[in-house]
Design a protein around this motif. Structure first.
Motif, PDB file in Angstrom:
ATOM      1  N   GLU A  95       0.821  -1.221   0.000  1.00  0.00           N
ATOM      2  CA  GLU A  95       0.000   0.000   0.000  1.00  0.00           C
ATOM      3  C   GLU A  95       0.849   1.261   0.000  1.00  0.00           C
ATOM      4  N   GLU A  96       1.908   1.228   0.787  1.00  0.00           N
ATOM      5  CA  GLU A  96       2.685   2.457   0.956  1.00  0.00           C
ATOM      6  C   GLU A  96       3.305   2.907  -0.367  1.00  0.00           C
ATOM      7  N   TYR A  97       3.538   1.955  -1.261  1.00  0.00           N
ATOM      8  CA  TYR A  97       4.053   2.319  -2.585  1.00  0.00           C
ATOM      9  C   TYR A  97       2.893   2.683  -3.515  1.00  0.00           C
ATOM     10  N   ILE A  98       1.883   1.806  -3.537  1.00  0.00           N
ATOM     11  CA  ILE A  98       0.803   1.976  -4.493  1.00  0.00           C
ATOM     12  C   ILE A  98       0.013   3.256  -4.233  1.00  0.00           C
ATOM     13  N   PHE A  99      -0.165   3.593  -2.961  1.00  0.00           N
ATOM     14  CA  PHE A  99      -0.918   4.799  -2.660  1.00  0.00           C
ATOM     15  C   PHE A  99       0.017   5.907  -2.167  1.00  0.00           C
ATOM     16  N   GLY A 100       1.235   5.878  -2.671  1.00  0.00           N
ATOM     17  CA  GLY A 100       2.236   6.871  -2.270  1.00  0.00           C
ATOM     18  C   GLY A 100       2.328   8.033  -3.248  1.00  0.00           C
ATOM     19  N   ASN A 101       3.464   8.716  -3.230  1.00  0.00           N
ATOM     20  CA  ASN A 101       3.621   9.949  -3.998  1.00  0.00           C
ATOM     21  C   ASN A 101       4.238   9.780  -5.373  1.00  0.00           C
ATOM     22  N   GLY A 102       4.601   8.553  -5.700  1.00  0.00           N
ATOM     23  CA  GLY A 102       5.318   8.362  -6.946  1.00  0.00           C
ATOM     24  C   GLY A 102       4.486   7.670  -7.996  1.00  0.00           C
ATOM     25  N   VAL A 103       5.190   7.124  -8.963  1.00  0.00           N
ATOM     26  CA  VAL A 103       4.550   6.313  -9.987  1.00  0.00           C
ATOM     27  C   VAL A 103       4.895   4.867  -9.678  1.00  0.00           C
ATOM     28  N   CYS A 104       3.887   4.024  -9.713  1.00  0.00           N
ATOM     29  CA  CYS A 104       4.088   2.634  -9.351  1.00  0.00           C
ATOM     30  C   CYS A 104       3.950   1.766 -10.595  1.00  0.00           C
ATOM     31  N   ILE A 105       4.993   1.027 -10.920  1.00  0.00           N
ATOM     32  CA  ILE A 105       4.959   0.177 -12.108  1.00  0.00           C
ATOM     33  C   ILE A 105       5.095  -1.275 -11.646  1.00  0.00           C
ATOM     34  N   ILE A 106       4.106  -2.084 -11.983  1.00  0.00           N
ATOM     35  CA  ILE A 106       4.052  -3.438 -11.421  1.00  0.00           C
ATOM     36  C   ILE A 106       4.077  -4.496 -12.522  1.00  0.00           C
ATOM     37  N   GLU A 107       5.110  -5.343 -12.506  1.00  0.00           N
ATOM     38  CA  GLU A 107       5.150  -6.468 -13.451  1.00  0.00           C
ATOM     39  C   GLU A 107       4.364  -7.640 -12.864  1.00  0.00           C
ATOM     40  N   TRP A 108       3.713  -8.410 -13.715  1.00  0.00           N
ATOM     41  CA  TRP A 108       2.839  -9.523 -13.330  1.00  0.00           C
ATOM     42  C   TRP A 108       1.657  -8.991 -12.513  1.00  0.00           C
ATOM     43  N   ALA A 109       1.088  -7.887 -12.989  1.00  0.00           N
ATOM     44  CA  ALA A 109       0.027  -7.205 -12.241  1.00  0.00           C
ATOM     45  C   ALA A 109      -1.248  -8.036 -12.132  1.00  0.00           C
ATOM     46  N   GLU A 110      -1.420  -9.021 -13.019  1.00  0.00           N
ATOM     47  CA  GLU A 110      -2.641  -9.825 -12.936  1.00  0.00           C
ATOM     48  C   GLU A 110      -2.786 -10.467 -11.565  1.00  0.00           C
ATOM     49  N   LYS A 111      -1.660 -10.608 -10.869  1.00  0.00           N
ATOM     50  CA  LYS A 111      -1.701 -11.250  -9.559  1.00  0.00           C
ATOM     51  C   LYS A 111      -2.331 -10.377  -8.484  1.00  0.00           C
ATOM     52  N   ILE A 112      -2.393  -9.063  -8.713  1.00  0.00           N
ATOM     53  CA  ILE A 112      -3.042  -8.204  -7.709  1.00  0.00           C
ATOM     54  C   ILE A 112      -4.130  -7.337  -8.330  1.00  0.00           C
ATOM     55  N   ASP A 113      -4.738  -7.848  -9.375  1.00  0.00           N
ATOM     56  CA  ASP A 113      -5.801  -7.120 -10.066  1.00  0.00           C
ATOM     57  C   ASP A 113      -6.844  -6.616  -9.078  1.00  0.00           C
ATOM     58  N   GLY A 114      -7.345  -7.503  -8.212  1.00  0.00           N
ATOM     59  CA  GLY A 114      -8.387  -7.129  -7.256  1.00  0.00           C
ATOM     60  C   GLY A 114      -7.914  -6.054  -6.301  1.00  0.00           C
ATOM     61  N   PHE A 115      -6.684  -6.198  -5.872  1.00  0.00           N
ATOM     62  CA  PHE A 115      -6.115  -5.292  -4.894  1.00  0.00           C
ATOM     63  C   PHE A 115      -5.980  -3.867  -5.448  1.00  0.00           C
ATOM     64  N   LEU A 116      -5.797  -3.773  -6.760  1.00  0.00           N
ATOM     65  CA  LEU A 116      -5.636  -2.450  -7.373  1.00  0.00           C
ATOM     66  C   LEU A 116      -6.973  -1.718  -7.527  1.00  0.00           C
ATOM     67  N   ARG A 117      -8.013  -2.324  -7.014  1.00  0.00           N
ATOM     68  CA  ARG A 117      -9.365  -1.729  -7.057  1.00  0.00           C
ATOM     69  C   ARG A 117      -9.779  -1.355  -8.471  1.00  0.00           C
ATOM     70  N   LYS A 118      -9.316  -2.152  -9.406  1.00  0.00           N
ATOM     71  CA  LYS A 118      -9.736  -1.988 -10.807  1.00  0.00           C
ATOM     72  C   LYS A 118      -9.364  -0.633 -11.398  1.00  0.00           C
ATOM     73  N   GLU A 119      -8.458   0.065 -10.757  1.00  0.00           N
ATOM     74  CA  GLU A 119      -8.063   1.377 -11.295  1.00  0.00           C
ATOM     75  C   GLU A 119      -6.591   1.364 -11.622  1.00  0.00           C
ATOM     76  N   TRP A 120      -6.273   1.098 -12.840  1.00  0.00           N
ATOM     77  CA  TRP A 120      -4.873   1.115 -13.238  1.00  0.00           C
ATOM     78  C   TRP A 120      -4.759   1.186 -14.740  1.00  0.00           C
ATOM     79  N   LEU A 121      -3.589   1.589 -15.159  1.00  0.00           N
ATOM     80  CA  LEU A 121      -3.298   1.599 -16.577  1.00  0.00           C
ATOM     81  C   LEU A 121      -2.674   0.242 -16.906  1.00  0.00           C
ATOM     82  N   HIS A 122      -3.384  -0.505 -17.698  1.00  0.00           N
ATOM     83  CA  HIS A 122      -2.961  -1.866 -17.982  1.00  0.00           C
ATOM     84  C   HIS A 122      -2.190  -1.921 -19.303  1.00  0.00           C
TER      85      HIS A 122
END
Lengths: 161, 331
Positions: A95-122
């Motif tokens: 959370e501290e990264y995803i909801f932090g002040n920077g840009v968060c780039i996540i590889e293998w994002a399908e693994k946390i699709d739900g956690f991202l609350r469906k709001e992301w650039l895929h």
């Protein structure tokens, strides 16, 4: 909204990444999907350059160490969920990264699709039968629908130039 | 002089007591592989949570095995980076607290430098300057090392670390985890020149790239469809050779470039039997002295390498203050 692009080489993939990187803002979340070797780390090299990280700074795969951090015009958190499995991922301290002040780039994002609350650039990458060819699909989810709309205009402008 | 070394940079919690920089009195490592197995690797939060639970007894066990107490320790050395922030913090805060309460010096240690130092534990015949090659799941780097304090960076991987290439290669070949030892084992039965996998050539001749090799293996496996049991050792051996070949060539090239006759290798991949064999063989042709850590336990993350390097830093007065901070991204 989706944008479909194709790339004929790693350097073209990097160029697409640079265009994306230039259009990112504080708090943006980019999730990448695609098989091993599809070019996820490659496009991220472009995205970070677009965000102002110098090209002499190597943007390497964080598969083993899980997170790399870079300083561009915004802090960039480059994460890799390759080694992680199961819903336990949602219990981890991202959370501290995803909801932090920077840009968060996540590889293998399908693994946390739900956690991202469906709001992301895929960004999905697929390799095609020709050796270096890749199909790159950008899709804005949630508030990123609008972002994708802007990309669509900018990317088409850049490409027609 | 007894130094307590603490290492918590990734998934291992380790504490060790080293005498006079070279004699390992105790070296406790809690391999967390069992805890991580369901995830298939290192989980950061879990790693730091586990480390918080382990650090106390690991340090106590290191003291017990060394037949000493806190009062017998002369200084504390601790890894401050690179690594996972949460994990590094636990070691550093623990070490700072001990240093303060025992009123003994604190020494912050760079994990990568410590991996090279692992070679000096139990070996006394290594001469400076040398070329240092650090190879692991997270790192592939070349250094020119003039003394225990002075490291000049020559090059590193531009994408995947070599240990990661082993790991992903094993996944592509369905061998399981951890990939490195599995590929090493199966490759012994294979022909290492059966398939010509690519070797990356880069502008900086001391940089590495293993991402293309991974893709090449993937393409090969996809084109083949099904891999027979008979063919698997040949593919694994050829893939391993592509990694080892580049590591060996560049380490030797660096030694020639810097006009030194010694190469020192550290990190988890230095346990690989083929890299050991090939670097010894090729080094011999060029009259180079090649060093690997004496035992497997010193290749992977451990507190002894931290304590050992700490001794020399202390001798040079390179101690840290109590505001020592973690540096997850240094190299």
């Amino acid at each position: 909204m989706k944008i479909k692009l194709s790339s004929n080489s790693p350097s073209e993939t990097i160029k697409i990444g640079e265009k994306i990187g230039r259009n990112l803002n504080k708090g943006d979340i980019i999730g990448l999907t695609g098989k091993l070797g599809a070019g996820k780390t490659t496009i991220i090299q472009g995205i970070t350059h677009g965000l102002g990280v110098e090209s002499k700074q190597y943007v390497r795969s964080p598969s083993f160490v899980l997170i790399h951090q870079y300083e561009g015009r915004l802090p960039i958190y480059h994460m890799d969920l390759y080694r992680l499995k199961g819903k336990e991922i949602t219990e981890l301290g991202y959370e501290e990264y995803i909801f932090g002040n920077g840009v968060c780039i996540i590889e293998w994002a399908e693994k946390i699709d739900g956690f991202l609350r469906k709001e992301w650039l895929h960004i999905n990458l697929e390799y095609l039968p020709e050796d270096n060819k890749r199909k790159i699909t950008l899709e804005g989810k949630g508030k990123y629908e609008k972002v994708i709309g802007r990309f669509k205009i900018r990317l088409s402008k850049k490409e027609s130039n | 002089m007894l130094i307590l070394g603490i290492e918590t940079s990734c998934d291992e919690t380790s504490a060790s007591i080293v005498k006079d920089g070279t004699i390992i009195v105790s070296n406790i490592i809690t391999s967390q592989d069992k805890i991580h197995a369901p995830f298939g690797g290192v989980v950061p939060e879990l790693a730091s949570r586990e480390q918080l639970e382990s650090i106390g007894w690991v340090v106590k066990e290191a003291l017990n095995k060394a037949n000493t107490k806190f009062s017998g320790i002369d200084a504390i050395a601790v890894t401050y980076g690179p690594g996972l922030a949460g994990s590094l913090l636990i070691g550093v805060e623990f070490a700072k607290t001990l240093s303060y309460s025992l009123s003994i010096p604190l020494i912050g240690i760079n994990h990568i430098h410590a991996h090279l130092y692992a070679n000096f534990l139990g070996q006394h015949n290594i001469e400076f300057p040398y070329i240092g090659l650090v190879i692991s799941g997270g790192h592939t780097s070349l250094f020119y090392v003039e003394d225990f304090m002075t490291y000049s960076f020559l090059g590193q991987t531009r994408d995947d670390a070599c240990g990661e290439a082993f790991d992903k290669g094993a996944q592509i070949l369905n061998l399981g985890y951890p990939g490195g030892p599995l590929i090493d084992r199966i490759s012994k039965k294979g022909n290492l020149s059966a398939i010509k996998f690519p070797r990356a050539h880069l502008e900086n001749k001391f940089d590495f790239s293993f991402s293309g090799l991974k893709t090449s293996l993937l393409r090969y496996v996809e084109k083949k469809g099904k891999i027979s049991k008979k063919e698997l050792p040949d593919i694994a051996a050829s893939f391993q050779e592509a990694i080892v070949d580049v590591l060996v060539k560049k380490a030797i090239l660096a030694a020639e470039y810097k006009k030194t006759d010694t190469i020192v290798v550290g990190g988890g991949v230095s346990a690989n039997s083929r890299i050991r064999g090939k670097l010894e063989e090729e080094g011999k042709k060029k009259n180079l002295k090649i060093h690997f850590p004496n035992e497997l336990k010193l290749c992977t993350d451990n507190g002894a390498m931290v304590a050992g390097l700490g001794y020399w830093m202390l001798k040079e007065g390179k101690t840290s203050s109590l505001d020592l901070d973690i540096q997850p991204n240094i190299f």
